[in-house]
Each structure stands twice: as C-alpha cells, then as structure tokens.
Scaffold this active site. Structure first.
Site, short mmCIF file in Angstrom:
data_model
loop_
_atom_site.label_atom_id
_atom_site.label_comp_id
_atom_site.label_asym_id
_atom_site.label_seq_id
_atom_site.Cartn_x
_atom_site.Cartn_y
_atom_site.Cartn_z
N ASP A 170 -1.43 -10.32 -2.25
CA ASP A 170 -0.23 -10.38 -1.41
C ASP A 170 -0.44 -11.20 -0.15
O ASP A 170 0.50 -11.84 0.36
CB ASP A 170 0.31 -8.98 -1.09
N THR A 182 0.46 -3.15 7.00
CA THR A 182 -0.53 -2.07 7.01
C THR A 182 -1.87 -2.59 7.52
O THR A 182 -2.53 -1.98 8.35
CB THR A 182 -0.69 -1.48 5.60
N GLY A 214 6.33 -7.14 8.05
CA GLY A 214 7.16 -6.08 8.62
C GLY A 214 6.90 -5.82 10.09
O GLY A 214 7.80 -5.37 10.82
N ARG A 219 8.45 -3.22 -4.47
CA ARG A 219 9.86 -3.62 -4.55
C ARG A 219 10.01 -4.82 -5.47
O ARG A 219 9.08 -5.61 -5.63
CB ARG A 219 10.43 -3.93 -3.17
N GLN A 248 1.41 3.72 11.54
CA GLN A 248 2.03 4.49 10.44
C GLN A 248 1.47 5.91 10.39
O GLN A 248 2.20 6.89 10.19
CB GLN A 248 1.78 3.76 9.12
N ALA A 290 0.81 -1.22 0.00
CA ALA A 290 0.00 0.00 0.00
C ALA A 290 0.84 1.27 0.00
O ALA A 290 0.36 2.33 -0.38
CB ALA A 290 -0.93 -0.01 1.21
#
Length: 475
Positions: free
Chosen positions: A241, A263, A410, A18, A308, A14
């Site tokens: 994903d 996210t 992450g 990469r 975030q 989002a």
C-alpha cells in the site's frame, strides 16, 4: 481519449478494507467508495492472526455490489500492508491464517538470526530497515518454532498475492511487497537466494517476481459465477500500500519528500537506484521497491497508530471522544512540552496507550501528563519530532536540501498535525490526496492497460483531480 474507463482498487489497511471505483475520462480521475468493511485481527491463545477468510469474503461481497451496477470494469488491482504472508501446501490449500505483524512471537528474534548471518550482510544486500516483524524474521520463527508449517509449505504468497491467487489461480510475488520482506536483492530486484540458504529457509516456496503494471491473470470461473462478473483482468499494482500511496502522490520535483500519514508514517524520497551506505545503515533507512523500478528510500515511523490507540483507551474508559476533539485539545494543551519517542517499544502494542504515555513521561523525567490535551500533545510532539529527524537525515543521505513535504493519507484531515509538521520541520507541507493509495493503485492499472502513458503523466492527472492545501512556518 473520450471514452470513460472504470477500474476497481481494493485497498486493505490495518483496520479496514475498502473497494474503490475509479472513473477516468481522459483528463481527471474520480474515485468513489463502493464498499468498506472492518479488518479486525483475531487473537487465539497467544497468537494474533489476520482474519483472511473473512477479508476474502468481504472482497467478494464488494465484487457482487459492483456486478449489480452493470458497469464495464477494465481491471482490478489490490494493495495491502507489507511483510505478512500466507503459506500454501502441495494442494494449494492455505495452511494457516496469516499471522499479524504485531504478534509478539518475533520479539528478540533479530539476535537469533544475527548468530547465523551478520546483520550488516543482510542490510548490504537488501537495504531494508531492521524491524522484528519483517518477513525474514517471521519465517525464521516459523522455521525454529513451528517447523511443521514450513515442512508442508510449497508456496509463499504475501497478502496481496494471496488475494490475487484466490481470484485468478495464478501465483506470483509482486515486486513492491516482496521488497518489504528483507529477502530481496535491492540491486537485482530478485530473491537474495544466498541469504535464504544461509538461514536454511526453503527457497522453493518463493515465487517469480512480477513487476507493477502487469496482468496477473483473469477472474476465475468460480469467482465469475459467484459474483456475476466477467473474466476481468487482475493487474499487479504497487501492491504494497505504501508503494501505491507513493505512486499516487503528485511529487513536484527532486527536492520533494513524501509523507504517507496513516496508522504508520512513511517518510522518504524516490531514488532511481538503492542507496545503501553507512548513513542509511546508521539511520536505519529502508530501500523498498516502487512503481516503474523506482526505489522508495524511506523510514517507518510509528505514527497515527498512537493517536488511534489513545482514542480507543479513552473510549474504553467511558470518555467518548473523537479524533477532531483529540486534535483540538492537543493544539490547546496547557503543557506543550511533553514528548514521547513513538518508536519506543513501549508504544508498539500496549494494552492501554494512555498509561503507556504516562509511564514514558515519568520514566524520562518529564513529569506526569494527566489532561487529555497534554497526553495527546506528547504523542503529536513525538511524531513530528521524528519527522524532523527523518528529514534532516534524508538531507544528509541524498546530499541536498528538501524544500517540500508532500503529505498524503488519512492523517492530512488533521490540520493541527499538518501545521505542526510544517512548524517543526521548517518545510512547506503540501497535502493531498487523502486516498493516495487508491489513486496510485488506479493509475498503475490504467498504465498497464495503456490508458495512461506512465507514472509522470499519472501524477499530473492526479494533481488536477484533487484539491491540495499548503502549510508553512509563515502561516
């Protein structure tokens, strides 16, 4: 197998995309980040768009970098977020930049759809959690508010399908991402045509469903000339994903749950078939498609998006603070009791997340959190409390205890979050890999080309390729 094999995994999230290079020596897989680029939505007027043209340009830049390294690439796979799509006209031209799922146009649209089609019927067929940005509701918005788009549309391609089309000229809808649309029959693994007809959506725009592990096509001559690469096969991975992340999670047994922590937080279990009943409906669980025909029975939780956005709000106000500092301050908060409901609409897309949390705490009678640590702790508490509720609901649905949560993505770099998850859920948390979606993307490519036997073998390879940590309420 003694030869080293390489493939490319494009992973679009989002906030960034990469290109990852995977190296497989027959025993272990190593992944290397080759190229990273921002994914910045663009707001024009009242509409929030994905900048697809820029993203495709960056994809090609990544391929050019690989071309210069003179590595023999066996295949390419692409995974992205779910639900969003592009529409092509009769000349296969993109009609409009795809609209972002956080765009406000679908607010309240579920009620409009319900007047035509009972929500219970939609759920009984698709098994998908109701969220206003699901493709079914976005398309109904197109039908009722900008019908000229659908009138001119001949093809619907989800985001990974769209990238694949412009690489290969081949048009398919990959199974795992199509399942997020809430228009796929969960049992048949194909389009729920009756639902589509009832909503008067143009059924001709939907493409043939392609399962993960199949060759979609080969890099077109134009892409070969532009990048310097050869006619490399492009493979349909778990192109949602989350599907790739679940495939890349070294799940140990049937008593394990997975938690993809980014996210969004996606918490669930693998099932051999859809589970659609009163409990899954009541708790709003979703039955999304997975690799090798598995069903991802899971719940979407508004996860680290909140952390975030807190960072962004503080940075914008002149407070320079990073994620490690936010986590540390939350762990040492003076007032540990503040808590939010991360799935409250207040936190979907607020202009200022700090003020949204303050407002929520005041409205719910908790008082006013003012310190950075207290505000952040309210977010952390809310996120892990949703994890706890979700695990409890899952145990009720599947009729057995969950003993381990495999936490990937992450978010596992935040050790306070991992420990708080173990403490709050009362389950052992095993973390790793961070790059679960990349590993999952890569092993499906290797499976598709015959270098790895199946998902089970792929997960064993991932497990010995990474380092894991364990957290429990006892440490």
């Amino acid at each position: 197998m003694n030869d080293i094999v390489y493939n490319l995994a494009f992973d679009f999230g989002a906030s960034s995309g990469r290109l990852m290079l995977s190296k497989f020596d027959g025993e272990k897989i190593d992944v290397e980040e080759v190229y990273r680029f921002p994914n910045e939505p663009v707001k024009i007027g009242q509409t929030l768009y994905w900048d697809f043209l820029r993203l495709f340009h960056e994809l090609k830049n990544g391929l050019k970098l690989i071309s210069k390294r003179k590595i023999k690439i066996s295949s390419i796979g692409i995974d992205t977020w779910g639900v969003d799509y592009g529409l092509l006209d009769k000349n296969d031209q993109l009609i409009s930049n795809p609209i972002h799922y956080r765009d406000q146009r679908t607010n309240g649209i579920i009620k409009d759809v319900e007047k035509i089609l009972p929500l219970e019927k939609i759920y009984n067929v698709t098994g998908i959690q109701f969220m206003e940005f699901n493709t079914i509701f976005q398309l109904y918005c197109d039908l009722t508010r900008r019908p000229e788009l659908l009138n001119n549309a001949r093809t619907l391609l989800f985001m990974p399908d769209l990238f694949n089309f412009y690489l290969t000229h081949e048009k398919y809808n990959e199974y795992t991402v199509a399942s997020t649309s809430q228009m796929l029959d969960a049992e048949k693994k194909d389009w729920a045509i009756d639902l589509i007809k009832k909503l008067n959506l143009p059924e001709g725009i939907f493409q043939k469903i392609l399962m993960p592990g199949k060759i979609i096509g080969y890099l077109s001559k134009e892409i070969q000339e532009e990048t310097g690469l050869s006619d490399i096969p492009v493979i349909s991975v778990g192109s949602h994903d989350t599907a790739s992340a679940v495939a890349g999670t070294p799940i140990e047994n049937g008593s394990s749950a997975y938690l993809i922590c980014g996210t969004w937080s996606l918490l669930g279990v693998e099932s051999e078939s859809p589970i659609i009943n009163e409990n899954t409906k009541k708790y709003n669980f979703t039955n999304e498609g997975g690799v090798e025909g598995f069903i991802r029975l899971l719940k979407n939780i508004n996860g680290l998006w909140i952390i975030q956005q807190l960072k962004q709000s503080w940075n914008s106000s002149g407070i320079k603070i990073g994620f490690p500092e936010i986590s540390q301050m939350a762990s040492k908060a003076k007032h540990e009791e503040f808590i939010i409901n991360p799935d409250d609409k207040l936190f979907m897309a607020p202009l200022n997340m700090v003020e949204a949390i303050k407002q929520y705490c005041l409205q719910t009678g908790q008082g006013l959190p003012e310190e950075i640590g207290d505000i952040a702790r309210a977010a952390y508490n809310g996120i892990v409390e949703q994890y706890r509720n979700c695990v409890n609901n899952l145990e009720e649905i599947i009729g057995k205890d969950i003993d381990t949560i495999h936490m990937v993505g992450g978010g596992i770099q935040d050790k306070f979050l991992c420990k708080l998850t173990a403490d709050t859920t009362g389950k052992t948390v095993v973390t790793g890999p961070i790059e679960a979606s990349v590993y999952g993307n890569s092993i499906v490519q290797f499976i598709g080309l015959g270098f790895i036997k199946d998902l089970k073998e792929g997960r064993k390879i991932i497990k010995i390729s990474i380092e894991q940590e364990r957290y429990s309420i006892f440490n």
